[in-house]
Design an enzyme around this catalytic site. Structure first.
Site, PDB file in Angstrom:
ATOM      1  N   ARG A  16       0.799  -1.228   0.000  1.00  0.00           N
ATOM      2  CA  ARG A  16       0.000   0.000   0.000  1.00  0.00           C
ATOM      3  C   ARG A  16       0.834   1.281   0.000  1.00  0.00           C
ATOM      4  NH1 ARG A  16      -3.504  -3.266   3.367  1.00  0.00           N
ATOM      5  NH2 ARG A  16      -5.382  -3.768   2.189  1.00  0.00           N
TER       6      ARG A  16
ATOM      7  N   LYS B 264       3.534  11.172 -11.170  1.00  0.00           N
ATOM      8  CA  LYS B 264       2.780  10.227 -11.992  1.00  0.00           C
ATOM      9  C   LYS B 264       3.579   8.935 -12.151  1.00  0.00           C
ATOM     10  CE  LYS B 264      -0.147  13.099 -14.958  1.00  0.00           C
ATOM     11  NZ  LYS B 264      -0.469  13.435 -16.376  1.00  0.00           N
TER      12      LYS B 264
ATOM     13  N   GLU C 157      10.812  16.986 -24.551  1.00  0.00           N
ATOM     14  CA  GLU C 157       9.955  17.326 -23.406  1.00  0.00           C
ATOM     15  C   GLU C 157      10.266  18.716 -22.865  1.00  0.00           C
ATOM     16  OE1 GLU C 157       7.364  16.012 -22.146  1.00  0.00           O
ATOM     17  OE2 GLU C 157       7.319  13.905 -22.738  1.00  0.00           O
TER      18      GLU C 157
ATOM     19  N   LYS D  51       7.720  22.922 -14.696  1.00  0.00           N
ATOM     20  CA  LYS D  51       6.763  21.854 -14.395  1.00  0.00           C
ATOM     21  C   LYS D  51       6.322  21.900 -12.936  1.00  0.00           C
ATOM     22  CE  LYS D  51       5.775  16.950 -14.710  1.00  0.00           C
ATOM     23  NZ  LYS D  51       6.165  15.620 -15.215  1.00  0.00           N
TER      24      LYS D  51
ATOM     25  N   GLU E  65      -4.063  16.682 -11.503  1.00  0.00           N
ATOM     26  CA  GLU E  65      -4.542  16.893 -12.876  1.00  0.00           C
ATOM     27  C   GLU E  65      -6.057  17.049 -12.970  1.00  0.00           C
ATOM     28  OE1 GLU E  65      -4.055  14.794 -17.186  1.00  0.00           O
ATOM     29  OE2 GLU E  65      -2.328  14.665 -15.857  1.00  0.00           O
TER      30      GLU E  65
ATOM     31  N   ARG F 259      -2.955  21.236 -14.745  1.00  0.00           N
ATOM     32  CA  ARG F 259      -1.916  20.268 -15.108  1.00  0.00           C
ATOM     33  C   ARG F 259      -2.173  19.630 -16.479  1.00  0.00           C
ATOM     34  NH1 ARG F 259       1.149  15.857 -11.190  1.00  0.00           N
ATOM     35  NH2 ARG F 259       2.482  14.996 -12.829  1.00  0.00           N
TER      36      ARG F 259
ATOM     37  N   ASN G 267      -0.050  17.948 -21.068  1.00  0.00           N
ATOM     38  CA  ASN G 267      -0.371  16.914 -22.040  1.00  0.00           C
ATOM     39  C   ASN G 267      -0.252  17.412 -23.479  1.00  0.00           C
ATOM     40  OD1 ASN G 267      -1.028  14.926 -20.088  1.00  0.00           O
ATOM     41  ND2 ASN G 267      -3.053  15.833 -19.817  1.00  0.00           N
TER      42      ASN G 267
ATOM     43  N   HIS H  75       0.971  15.161 -26.222  1.00  0.00           N
ATOM     44  CA  HIS H  75       0.944  13.790 -25.715  1.00  0.00           C
ATOM     45  C   HIS H  75      -0.326  13.031 -26.102  1.00  0.00           C
ATOM     46  CE1 HIS H  75       4.395  15.172 -23.559  1.00  0.00           C
ATOM     47  NE2 HIS H  75       4.560  14.024 -22.955  1.00  0.00           N
TER      48      HIS H  75
ATOM     49  N   HIS I  45       0.925   9.841 -27.647  1.00  0.00           N
ATOM     50  CA  HIS I  45       0.691   8.535 -27.029  1.00  0.00           C
ATOM     51  C   HIS I  45      -0.052   7.598 -27.977  1.00  0.00           C
ATOM     52  CE1 HIS I  45       1.124   9.887 -22.532  1.00  0.00           C
ATOM     53  NE2 HIS I  45       2.268   9.828 -23.175  1.00  0.00           N
TER      54      HIS I  45
ATOM     55  N   HIS J 255       9.329   7.676 -27.456  1.00  0.00           N
ATOM     56  CA  HIS J 255       8.441   8.661 -26.843  1.00  0.00           C
ATOM     57  C   HIS J 255       8.752  10.083 -27.318  1.00  0.00           C
ATOM     58  CE1 HIS J 255       5.791  10.468 -23.892  1.00  0.00           C
ATOM     59  NE2 HIS J 255       6.781  11.241 -23.480  1.00  0.00           N
TER      60      HIS J 255
END
Length: 375
Positions: free
Chosen positions: A131, A153, A195, A237, A247, A251, A255, A258, A262, A274
């Protein structure tokens, strides 16, 4: 926050706010040797799982593992096959089982050493192991330094798309040793700079222009320019993450490029790197905004001028229909409708009724068809 026994002038520190209380990102040369000090300060644990892929492991992972053992830590060193194909539930399960079999408990911590695949996968292992246990991120690529290791993330890819299963799990600290960039293949290093270009495109035109003027130095891993690039991008960032860690709004701007990127990665079964995928995605989404009259004319050309120095922009071997299928399954979709981040101009995202917007599929089809043919 400082690293004990390291002169502060030798590195930069960026503080990132988080629900967990925040964490530092240390950027500079020769910092791998000081990972034990960072672990002892920000994630004190006697037993550690050092996770790396089988390419980075023998280069940097073993270096970090030895430094931790020399400092008195009980280290379990785990590796997995390099590449995006390993960022799956299968290898999440394997790594988790190996930690359990080694007798690691809730008093352990994870140290992730490697690129974006490693920081995402090992971060997800840490987020879910018993956990949740602390993770120290030690990124060794441009992409992971400027983006993947910062923001919390974590996750894995599934058949329906990239990063569809994961969790927000902020690191306890990030150690970005810019000397590690000198061990990268220039092509791979260049793709990671994409990026950073994204950060400039959405948040700071000055940063964008600085990158445009130093691409050659960055591709050669120039120490001064690399540290400047990483520090500036992490600061940008972190400002976004501080305002919207999970997000729910702002935020979403991160993206940019992306959504299409993606989908391109998934459509090529992750054979497309990527960085290159996001470059194609940024050009596509900038052109989309221009077609809709929402993005300043020539924005896509300004992006192309920089991105062409970093990635191969020749045609991709992929069908537009396949890309559109993956776009329809995008995790950021709402009510089954895909949403796109559009620029107003370089350095500023369009904010009209939200940071992302639905776009007619025929418009999307047109720009995807154009971009995959090369730009």
């Amino acid at each position: 926050m400082v690293i004990k026994n390291v002169h502060e002038a030798a590195y930069a520190t960026v503080e990132v706010s988080a629900a967990s209380g925040g964490y530092p990102v240390f950027v500079g040369p020769s910092l791998l040797a000081f990972v034990p000090v960072v672990v002892g300060t920000y994630a004190p644990a006697q037993r550690l799982a050092v996770i790396s892929d089988d390419r980075v492991g023998p280069i940097h992972g073993q270096t970090v593992g030895k430094a931790l053992r020399d400092a008195g830590h009980d280290v379990t060193f785990l590796t997995f096959p390099e590449g995006e194909a390993s960022k799956t539930r299968k290898f999440w399960s394997i790594l988790t089982d190996e930690m359990l079999e080694a007798g690691l408990g809730r008093d352990c911590a994870v140290v992730a050493v490697g690129g974006g695949v490693t920081t995402d996968l090992a971060g997800f292992v840490a987020a879910t192991f018993l956990r949740g246990v602390p993770v120290i991120q030690v990124p060794t690529t441009t992409l992971s330094m400027v983006d993947a290791s910062v923001g919390g993330k974590t996750g894995v890819d599934v058949r329906n798309g990239k990063n569809m299963v994961g969790a927000f799990h902020a690191p306890s600290a990030v150690v970005a040793d810019t000397e590690a960039l000198g061990t990268l293949d220039p092509r791979f290093l260049a793709e990671g700079i994409v990026e950073a270009v994204k950060h400039g495109a959405i948040l700071d035109e000055e940063h964008f222009l600085g990158l445009a003027n130093t691409t050659k130095e960055l591709i050669l891993a120039d120490p001064k320019e690399s540290a400047r690039c990483v520090t500036a991008s992490v600061r940008l960032k972190s400002q976004v993450v501080a305002r919207d860690e999970f997000e729910r709004g702002l935020r979403q701007v991160l993206n940019f490029g992306h959504t299409v990127g993606h989908a391109l990665e998934a459509a090529t079964d992750y054979r497309l790197g990527h960085g290159r995928a996001v470059a194609f995605g940024m050009v596509a989404e900038a052109r989309l905004g221009e077609r809709l009259g929402l993005t300043e004319a020539s924005t896509s050309e300004r992006l192309i001028d920089v991105l062409a120095e970093l990635v191969d922009r020749t045609a991709l071997e992929v069908e537009t229909s396949t890309v559109l299928d993956f776009l329809s399954a995008d995790k950021k979709a709402r009510g089954g409708r895909t949403r796109y981040v559009l620029l107003r101009r370089i350095g500023q995202v369009l904010d009209q009724g939200g940071w992302a917007r639905e776009v007619d599929e025929d418009e999307v089809r047109t720009v995807v068809d154009e971009v995959i043919s090369g730009w």
